[in-house]
Enzyme design. Structure first.
Site, short mmCIF file in Angstrom:
data_model
loop_
_atom_site.label_atom_id
_atom_site.label_comp_id
_atom_site.label_asym_id
_atom_site.label_seq_id
_atom_site.Cartn_x
_atom_site.Cartn_y
_atom_site.Cartn_z
N GLU A 297 -4.03 -6.29 -3.66
CA GLU A 297 -4.81 -5.07 -3.50
C GLU A 297 -6.07 -5.09 -4.36
O GLU A 297 -6.41 -4.11 -5.04
CB GLU A 297 -3.94 -3.84 -3.80
CG GLU A 297 -2.75 -3.73 -2.87
CD GLU A 297 -1.90 -2.49 -3.06
OE1 GLU A 297 -1.87 -1.94 -4.17
OE2 GLU A 297 -1.25 -2.07 -2.07
N ASP A 376 6.99 -1.50 0.88
CA ASP A 376 6.48 -0.74 -0.27
C ASP A 376 7.25 0.56 -0.47
O ASP A 376 6.73 1.63 -0.16
CB ASP A 376 4.98 -0.45 -0.05
CG ASP A 376 4.31 0.06 -1.32
OD1 ASP A 376 4.94 -0.02 -2.38
OD2 ASP A 376 3.16 0.52 -1.23
N GLU A 404 6.37 8.44 -4.72
CA GLU A 404 5.18 8.27 -3.89
C GLU A 404 5.46 8.50 -2.41
O GLU A 404 4.73 9.21 -1.74
CB GLU A 404 4.61 6.85 -4.11
CG GLU A 404 3.42 6.55 -3.21
CD GLU A 404 2.81 5.17 -3.46
OE1 GLU A 404 3.31 4.42 -4.31
OE2 GLU A 404 1.80 4.86 -2.80
C1 GCV Z 1 -0.41 0.52 -8.48
C2 GCV Z 1 1.29 0.81 -3.50
C3 GCV Z 1 0.66 2.02 -4.14
C4 GCV Z 1 -0.42 1.62 -5.12
C5 GCV Z 1 0.22 0.70 -6.18
C6 GCV Z 1 0.83 -0.50 -5.46
C7 GCV Z 1 1.53 -1.45 -6.41
O1 GCV Z 1 0.35 0.14 -2.71
O2 GCV Z 1 0.16 2.86 -3.15
O3 GCV Z 1 -0.94 2.79 -5.71
O4 GCV Z 1 -0.72 0.29 -7.13
O5 GCV Z 1 1.76 -0.06 -4.51
O6 GCV Z 1 2.75 -1.40 -6.46
O7 GCV Z 1 0.87 -2.23 -7.07
#
Ligand code: GCV
Length: 699
Positions: A297, A376, A404
């Site tokens: 990411e 995720d 989340e």
């Molecule tokens: C910290 C998901 C979340 C991101 C997070 C990522 C991760 O994509 O939406 O906010 O980033 O996981 O676990 O690194």
């Protein structure tokens, strides 16, 4: 040091009343060292409040004038208090076998005894006595030995030091600001950090990271010129046996060190990591190590230099090795710039494709940290196939306490049952080792040398909110995480009972049985309820893009993120079979490779994760997919409405502030669940044209 009791913050599972049984007894604590002093202080505070006493052990003839009720002692002391001698004798053959965190507990001849080989064990033993309350001082019981299943029991904070313009102070945080950082500086409320450490120790956690795995410019400097802030946090957590770890950026040699490259095989880069790490340990001698999100990411990583993730992790591992540190290297690596038109790329495959070929190439102080599912943290996913694929690598399993994708602490969603399923799952079948066994260091591999376990990690849900976790009932998830890391075989509902009795102490509650019954009615099945009114049958990700709260069935459907459901007028789901799909099922060993491949054998709850099926496909439950969607969405809202009603019945039994906060959040949960129901049902009705068999209202 007095045990922190903050007046403006909810005491969570350590209200003073939880110490009544202990505090009204005569106790002796034997041993020396920082954590033993913590134990002593906890006992002294409780005794001062509830009329008991703390006896200082004498040297030589150790005879109290009155018998002790509770003895907490290190087995390594020159003498143990008289009351513990019999237990020590029984343990003699095993002394030295309890491990740093373990303890022995017994009650005989009117004395409760906690013995530990090392100070952390004594602290965990103390909290076990607190948990048992009066039962710790009732009928006698023989020696019990307690040792944590996982050596590393870590919470990761996704806290930013400065407020990120998109993600805020805490990425995916739903409990206010950070408890560590405020507007670019260390929090002025360090007593709160200490109180946090105390809560975590009482649940079993022994490590935290203090910053987000997405490491921005200011946060990167925690490794160097802002290290003093990390040391200040470490000082607050140390008395509770909690080590501090740091999320670092792989680009640090360039961005902080001024080097032209961060290539892990470059000699100057190696030297920079070694030097920088030495400075960290000079400042924080018990520093735990680094957590790294690389090539994920948008974070930098070894791919940028044509190197493997083993190369990347090993250079850091080499730097922390002389100090006994570890590198938690995250396996959450995938292409987040995927073309949605390309059906051959499958995000679920990514972690295995990247990491399984590297098995055996990581240094032994590298821990590969794997999210429990391949996508995720969705409310329902299969277990990540990486967990079964790397017998020669230390693996940690990563959970998400912050909600989340499970209601963002506005919805009641007790995650204990989910985690229990995850940890108890057998990646090689029901008879083989479980996911928890892998994290604890036992795998199905008989050929290779044994590797240690990497433990359990989770994203924390805590912020500077007065209830710690935003939703007061979400405290149960934080507590449960620590307890599962200590013992993954615990019954999630028994953990809930522990949490209820500690938080709403029966002796201080008007009608404890009614309260307990109602909390169970609201919480026990709340994870499955959440699943019912959100994305169906394991398909996942029907959330609003960006903030991830609330429904948006097509929100991610035509985006680069790789999270699709492929619903059309005929059917829904992702074909991940070897026969006709992405081949993801082939990443599993038997029996799952076959079970998931087969439309007949695939469990209903994961059907749409593995298969694209027509709406009329009949599930094992006897329902069709479309009717299942309608039924579960109506049922989910009914269950939430019922929870709201039940909460109203017990508000007189709880603190008015808790009653108000939970009530307000349940109102929002009813609203949000209704929105989920109506959007999901309407979407699938419009796609399929199939009416609800029961003629209920669909918009
Ligand atoms: C910290 C998901 C979340 C991101 C997070 C990522 C991760 O994509 O939406 O906010 O980033 O996981 O676990 O690194």
């Amino acid at each position: 040091m007095t045990a922190p009791q903050l007046t403006d913050v909810h005491p969570a599972w350590l209200p003073p009343e939880a110490f009544r049984a202990l505090g009204s007894r005569r106790t002796v604590v034997q041993g020396t060292g920082l954590l033993v002093e913590t134990v002593r202080q906890e006992v002294a505070d409780a005794a001062a409040r509830y009329g008991g006493s703390l006896r200082q052990p004498t040297t030589g003839a150790d005879e109290p004038t009155e018998p002790d009720d509770l003895v907490l002692a290190l087995t390594t002391g020159a003498t143990v208090p008289a009351g513990a001698a019999a237990v020590l004798a029984e343990l003699a053959a095993q002394t030295g076998q309890l491990g740093a965190d373990g303890f022995a507990l017994a009650r005989r001849a009117g004395v409760t005894v906690v013995l530990a080989d090392a100070a952390p064990g004594l602290l965990y033993g103390l909290f076990e006595v607190v948990r048992r309350g009066e039962a710790a001082f009732g009928a006698g019981f023989p020696v019990e030995r307690h040792r944590p299943a996982m050596r590393l029991r870590m919470l990761n904070h996704w806290d930013n030091v400065t407020v990120d313009p998109v993600m805020g102070q805490v990425e995916r945080g739903y409990s206010g600001g950070s408890i560590f950082w405020r507007d670019g500086a260390l929090t002025p409320e360090l007593s709160r950090v200490r109180a946090y450490g105390r809560l975590l120790a009482a649940s079993g956690v022994n490590a935290v990271t203090v910053n987000n795995v997405n490491v921005h410019a200011v946060e990167a400097r925690l490794l160097t010129d802002r290290l003093g802030d990390v040391a200040a946090i470490a000082d607050e957590l140390r008395p509770y046996g909690i080590r501090v770890h740091l999320s670092i950026t792989f680009a640090a040699p360039v961005t902080l060190g001024g080097l032209p490259t961060a290539d892990p095989l470059d000699e100057h880069v190696r030297a920079w990591w070694a030097k920088t790490t030495r400075q960290v340990y000079d400042t924080i001698p018990d520093f735990g190590g680094f957590v790294v999100k690389a090539d994920s990411e948008g974070q930098p990583g070894p791919f940028g230099y044509g190197r493997s993730h083993a190369d990347g992790a090993n250079v850091l591992a080499e730097a922390v090795a002389p100090f006994g540190g570890a590198v938690h290297w995250r396996a959450f690596v995938y292409n987040h710039r995927q073309d949605w038109r390309d059906r051959s790329t499958d995000r679920a495959r990514a972690a295995y494709d990247h990491f399984a070929p590297l098995d055996g190439q990581f240094r032994d102080n590298v821990i590969l940290q794997v999210k429990y599912g391949p996508i995720d943290f969705q409310v329902r996913e299969p277990i990540s196939p990486v967990i079964a694929a790397m017998p020669a690598t230390r693996l940690a399993v990563e959970l998400q306490v912050t909600q989340e994708y499970t209601g963002q602490q506005r919805h009641v969603c007790y995650l204990g049952p989910l985690w229990s399923e995850v940890l108890g799952f057998g990646p090689w079948g029901a008879d083989g080792p479980s996911v928890a066994d892998v994290a604890a260091g036992r795998t199905a591999d008989v050929a290779g040398p044994p590797v240690g376990g990497g433990g359990l990690a989770a994203v924390s849900s805590v912020g500077d909110d007065p209830f710690w976790t935003g939703h007061p009932l979400a405290q149960a998830n934080l507590y449960a995480f620590g307890r599962f890391a200590w013992n993954p075989r615990l019954d999630p509902l028994a953990i809930l009972d522990e949490w209820i009795d500690l938080t709403f102490v029966p002796t201080a509650t008007g009608d404890p049985d009614r309260l307990r019954r109602t909390l169970h009615a609201i919480m026990d099945d709340s994870w499955r309820t959440y699943e019912r009114y959100t994305a169906p049958l394991g398909v996942g990700f029907m959330v609003r893009p960006g903030h991830h709260y609330g429904p948006d069935v097509d929100g991610y459907e035509y985006t680069p993120w790789g999270t699709y459901h492929f619903a059309d007028r005929d059917g829904v789901g992702v074909d991940r079979t070897r026969a006709t799909g992405t081949g993801f099922t082939g990443q599993y060993p038997a029996p799952w490779s076959q079970v998931y491949e087969s439309l007949d054998q695939c469990p209903d709850e994961l059907l749409l994760f593995f298969h694209h099926v027509p709406y009329g496909h009949v599930l094992h439950s006897g329902s069709t997919v479309i009717q299942h969607i309608y039924d579960t969405h109506f049922a989910g809202v009914e269950q939430v409405t019922e929870s709201r009603r039940r909460w109203a019945e017990i508000v007189d039994l709880v603190d008015p502030a808790v009653a108000a906060r939970v009530g307000e959040r349940l109102d929002e949960q009813v609203r949000s669940a209704t929105e989920w129901r109506d959007q999901l049902n309407t979407y699938f009705f419009r796609k399929s044209g199939v009416p609800d068999a029961h003629g209920r209202r669909i918009h």
